[in-house]
Design an enzyme around this catalytic site. Structure first.
Site, mmCIF file in Angstrom:
data_model
loop_
_atom_site.group_PDB
_atom_site.id
_atom_site.type_symbol
_atom_site.label_atom_id
_atom_site.label_comp_id
_atom_site.label_asym_id
_atom_site.label_seq_id
_atom_site.Cartn_x
_atom_site.Cartn_y
_atom_site.Cartn_z
ATOM 1 N N THR A 1 0.853 -1.199 0.000
ATOM 2 C CA THR A 1 0.000 0.000 0.000
ATOM 3 C C THR A 1 0.883 1.240 0.000
ATOM 4 O O THR A 1 2.070 1.170 -0.328
ATOM 5 C CB THR A 1 -0.987 -0.038 1.201
ATOM 6 O OG1 THR A 1 -1.931 1.014 1.053
ATOM 7 C CG2 THR A 1 -0.287 0.126 2.548
ATOM 8 N N ASN A 2 0.353 2.398 0.333
ATOM 9 C CA ASN A 2 1.135 3.641 0.363
ATOM 10 C C ASN A 2 0.610 4.544 1.479
ATOM 11 O O ASN A 2 -0.321 4.185 2.190
ATOM 12 C CB ASN A 2 1.077 4.337 -1.007
ATOM 13 C CG ASN A 2 -0.349 4.652 -1.398
ATOM 14 O OD1 ASN A 2 -1.003 5.469 -0.768
ATOM 15 N ND2 ASN A 2 -0.872 3.976 -2.417
#
Ligand code: C5P
Length: 410
Positions: A220-221
């Site tokens: 993810t980020n």
């Protein structure tokens, strides 16, 4: 020339508590007070004890047509000046000029004068117009104080560059009274619930996607979703029907917005393209993974002694896909860049067929992930417009202003 009321229609009847601190720019507070009064606002003035050295309470009382408040108690009759009821009375607390000292105390929660206690108990919007010498303004302490205050929702009318009282030339001069008055007018105009986008439908993507590796891990980020949520909220506030396609975030759905939760980039693609079918436009604010694991393991990957290489495949670009079929509809994109910002944003504009791109650079302090502020530049086919540091809600309002004018042209 337009009269005050015609030029600043949203100030009519507003209750402005004007806080004046001890800066040479206090003389401008007199003009500011007059402009606010001419626009039909009700103005009360709180001064710090030092501010009285720079402008007399008599001047401010005459201009505001109200007694001036400085002390916790009236020295004549001992009556208590209630900071709580002042804060309740005001539609806006405007501190102009705001010295480095007062800004530092606001950040630290110091409550050693009436203005500061009023600030601490005020529930209305708070606007500050800093005024100080260029080195004081540029000092890391002042900049950090301003960033923290902006993160907490305080609105900042940035000082201008020019000649300062010290004779030095640089940034620190309080914004001109006309500019501050116009700022307050647009603040109130935005708060008035004008349903300018009634009947329009928008799709907004927000937050981070989650690409599973196995049942336990994912890629993810850092996106918090705050910017996209603020845009969805602002579009809904102006009467639009909004579908918010949301990746992972911890935010509650804004009022009046239909939220569709998704996890992966593929799920976001499907939900967004389906919603775009009946929409008048879309704002692509999500941080979508560009790559996803080529295969998702059905069981938890076991660690071995050596390194592990994951094969990744490209995800589908949602924005580019909408851009290819958008026709006359509005499409707004984001670009978060770390280098060659303007050139990369320009390339995105044509590649994804955006009407405009909102560029944030990770190089700018106060911009990007997680925080409540952002510093952005709008880039469209006619050029670019750089905005100052502001809260994500204010940035959202500016983006929706631009969408509104595009919608009016179509
Ligand atoms: O190419 P880049 O990812 O930098 O482009 C950013 C813009 O494109 C953002 O508006 C983002 O929401 C959108 N985007 C998308 N689908 C992807 C990748 C990016 O909608 N797969």
């Amino acid at each position: 020339m337009e009269s005050g009321r015609a030029a600043h229609p949203s100030l009519e009847g507003r209750r402005i508590l004007l806080g004046i601190t001890g800066s040479i720019a206090a003389y401008k507070a007199a003009v500011l007070c007059r402009l606010l009064k001419t626009a039909g606002a009700d103005v009360r003035v709180v001064m710090t004890p030092l501010a009285k050295q720079f402008i007399t309470p008599l001047t401010m009382a005459t201009l505001s047509k109200n007694p001036i408040l400085v002390e916790f108690f009236d020295p004549e009759n001992g009556a208590w000046n209630s900071h709580v009821s002042l804060g309740e009375w005001a539609d806006c607390l405007l501190i102009a000029p705001a010295t480095a000292n007062t800004l530092a105390k606001m950040r630290g929660g110091v409550a050693d004068n009436l203005l500061l206690t009023t600030y601490l108990s005020a529930r209305c919007p708070v606007v500050v117009a800093p005024a100080m010498d260029l080195d004081m303004y540029a000092h890391a302490a002042t900049q950090e104080n301003l960033r923290t205050l902006a993160d907490r929702g305080v609105k900042i009318v940035e000082p201008a560059a020019g000649e300062l009282a010290s004779g030095l030339v640089g940034k620190g001069r309080m914004a001109e009274p006309e500019e501050i008055t116009a700022y307050l007018d647009s603040l109130f105009a935005r708060r008035e619930k004008k349903k300018t986008l009634q009947g329009k439908r928008f799709v907004v993507t927000a937050g981070a996607t989650i690409e599973p590796i196995d049942p336990v891990r994912y890629i993810t980020n850092h996106s918090s979703g705050k910017m996209g949520y603020a845009i969805a909220e602002e579009l809904a506030r102006r009467g639009a029907e909004v579908v918010l396609v949301s990746g992972r975030t911890s935010l509650p759905a804004p009022a009046g917005v239909e939220r569709r939760d998704v996890l992966s980039a593929d799920e976001m693609f499907d939900a967004t393209t389906a919603a775009f079918d009946r929409a008048d436009g879309a704002v692509m604010c999500a941080a979508v993974a560009d790559y996803t694991p080529a295969e998702v393991s059905a069981t938890k990957l076991k660690k071995g002694d050596g390194d592990l290489t994951l094969a990744l495949r490209r995800t589908r670009d949602i924005a580019a896909s909408l851009g290819a079929c958008k026709g006359n509809r509005i499409l707004v994109g984001f670009a978060l860049e770390t280098d060659h910002e303007a050139a990369n944003a320009q390339a995105k504009l044509s590649k994804k067929n955006f009407d405009f791109v909102v560029l944030n650079s990770l190089r700018d302090a106060g911009a990007g992930f997680r925080g409540d502020t952002n510093k952005v530049t709008f880039i469209d086919r006619s050029g670019s417009e750089e905005l100052p540091l502001m809260t994500k809600h204010d940035v959202a309002a500016r983006i929706v202003d631009k969408i509104e004018s595009l919608a009016a042209e179509r």
